[in-house]
Design a protein around this motif. Sequence first.
Motif, PDB file in Angstrom:
ATOM      1  N   ASP A  65       4.791  32.649  -0.871  1.00  0.00           N
ATOM      2  CA  ASP A  65       5.712  31.616  -0.325  1.00  0.00           C
ATOM      3  C   ASP A  65       5.096  30.290  -0.857  1.00  0.00           C
ATOM      4  O   ASP A  65       4.219  29.800  -0.718  1.00  0.00           O
ATOM      5  N   SER A  67       7.040  27.450  -0.558  1.00  0.00           N
ATOM      6  CA  SER A  67       7.389  26.398   0.148  1.00  0.00           C
ATOM      7  C   SER A  67       6.425  25.346   0.271  1.00  0.00           C
ATOM      8  O   SER A  67       5.153  25.598   0.460  1.00  0.00           O
ATOM      9  N   VAL A  68       6.880  24.077   0.529  1.00  0.00           N
ATOM     10  CA  VAL A  68       5.829  22.929   0.635  1.00  0.00           C
ATOM     11  C   VAL A  68       6.074  22.411   2.075  1.00  0.00           C
ATOM     12  O   VAL A  68       7.261  22.069   2.293  1.00  0.00           O
ATOM     13  N   TYR A  69       5.279  22.408   2.808  1.00  0.00           N
ATOM     14  CA  TYR A  69       5.487  22.120   4.328  1.00  0.00           C
ATOM     15  C   TYR A  69       4.941  20.620   4.602  1.00  0.00           C
ATOM     16  O   TYR A  69       3.796  20.159   4.130  1.00  0.00           O
ATOM     17  N   THR A  70       5.959  19.656   5.220  1.00  0.00           N
ATOM     18  CA  THR A  70       5.493  18.252   5.243  1.00  0.00           C
ATOM     19  C   THR A  70       5.485  17.895   6.756  1.00  0.00           C
ATOM     20  O   THR A  70       6.087  18.534   7.450  1.00  0.00           O
ATOM     21  N   VAL A  71       5.065  16.795   6.849  1.00  0.00           N
ATOM     22  CA  VAL A  71       4.959  16.204   8.407  1.00  0.00           C
ATOM     23  C   VAL A  71       5.135  14.712   8.070  1.00  0.00           C
ATOM     24  O   VAL A  71       4.617  14.030   7.372  1.00  0.00           O
ATOM     25  N   LEU A  83       2.511  23.381  13.464  1.00  0.00           N
ATOM     26  CA  LEU A  83       3.250  23.603  12.303  1.00  0.00           C
ATOM     27  C   LEU A  83       2.191  24.497  11.344  1.00  0.00           C
ATOM     28  O   LEU A  83       2.773  25.484  10.551  1.00  0.00           O
ATOM     29  N   MET A  84       1.084  24.033  11.189  1.00  0.00           N
ATOM     30  CA  MET A  84       0.122  24.743  10.211  1.00  0.00           C
ATOM     31  C   MET A  84      -0.136  26.263  10.802  1.00  0.00           C
ATOM     32  O   MET A  84      -0.355  27.250  10.102  1.00  0.00           O
ATOM     33  N   GLU A  86       1.971  27.846  12.713  1.00  0.00           N
ATOM     34  CA  GLU A  86       3.203  28.757  12.629  1.00  0.00           C
ATOM     35  C   GLU A  86       3.267  29.263  11.085  1.00  0.00           C
ATOM     36  O   GLU A  86       3.669  30.367  10.885  1.00  0.00           O
ATOM     37  N   LYS A  87       2.824  28.282  10.021  1.00  0.00           N
ATOM     38  CA  LYS A  87       3.077  28.791   8.690  1.00  0.00           C
ATOM     39  C   LYS A  87       1.721  29.559   8.069  1.00  0.00           C
ATOM     40  O   LYS A  87       1.976  30.116   6.811  1.00  0.00           O
ATOM     41  N   LEU A  92      -0.980  19.931   5.319  1.00  0.00           N
ATOM     42  CA  LEU A  92       0.077  19.254   5.325  1.00  0.00           C
ATOM     43  C   LEU A  92       0.531  18.045   4.435  1.00  0.00           C
ATOM     44  O   LEU A  92      -0.611  17.274   4.652  1.00  0.00           O
TER      45      LEU A  92
END
Length: 199
Positions: A65, A67-71, A83-84, A86-87, A92
């Motif tokens: 994966d 994907s890059v997750y941001t906040v 979010l952390m 969940e992923k 983040l």
Amino acid sequence: LRCWVRDHPLACLTCALWSAFSRSGYSPRLSGKAGSAEIWVKTIQTNFWEKHMTLVAEILKSKADASVYTVAPDATVLEALRLMAEKGIGALVVTDGQAIQGIVTERDYARKVALMGRSSESTPVREVMTSAVKCVRPNQTTEQCMQLMTSGRLRHLPVVDEAEKLVGMVSIGDLVKDTISAQKFIIEQLEHYIHGTGR
């Protein structure tokens, strides 16, 4: 043994192999002539490490994966933690639109929220994030990333392209996985090389 490649993640592996051969009385042969420790180490560096350095771009492609997750900076720490969780990630990137504002990690929560008795529900991410973000380019090597992480005591490095656009994230776990894979490859190559079948 003077180590010519002491800063390389695999330097200890080569030195350990040489020591083991020396103790057993075996001297690896280079082009039909017994080689000194320094020549052997430098030959390994030239023939293997420099030809098989992994680029950040390759690490990103190999991730299941990427994907890059941001906040957002004004999101709460609790939202970031959810979010952390969940992923299944530990950090983040904090962004305001396309601009990188910082990075927030589980360690930030532990040290700046939990230990200080603050509420994760009311504390905004901007108050606990690390603003001085160290980033790397896709064309940089894993060795460079390892050196940056070691000197800065970092566990995550955002990856940005030439336009400073966020394109990925590499973690210490990604680098360790790559190093283990490289070690396995080099051991196999050394076995062929020592027995005269290497190229």
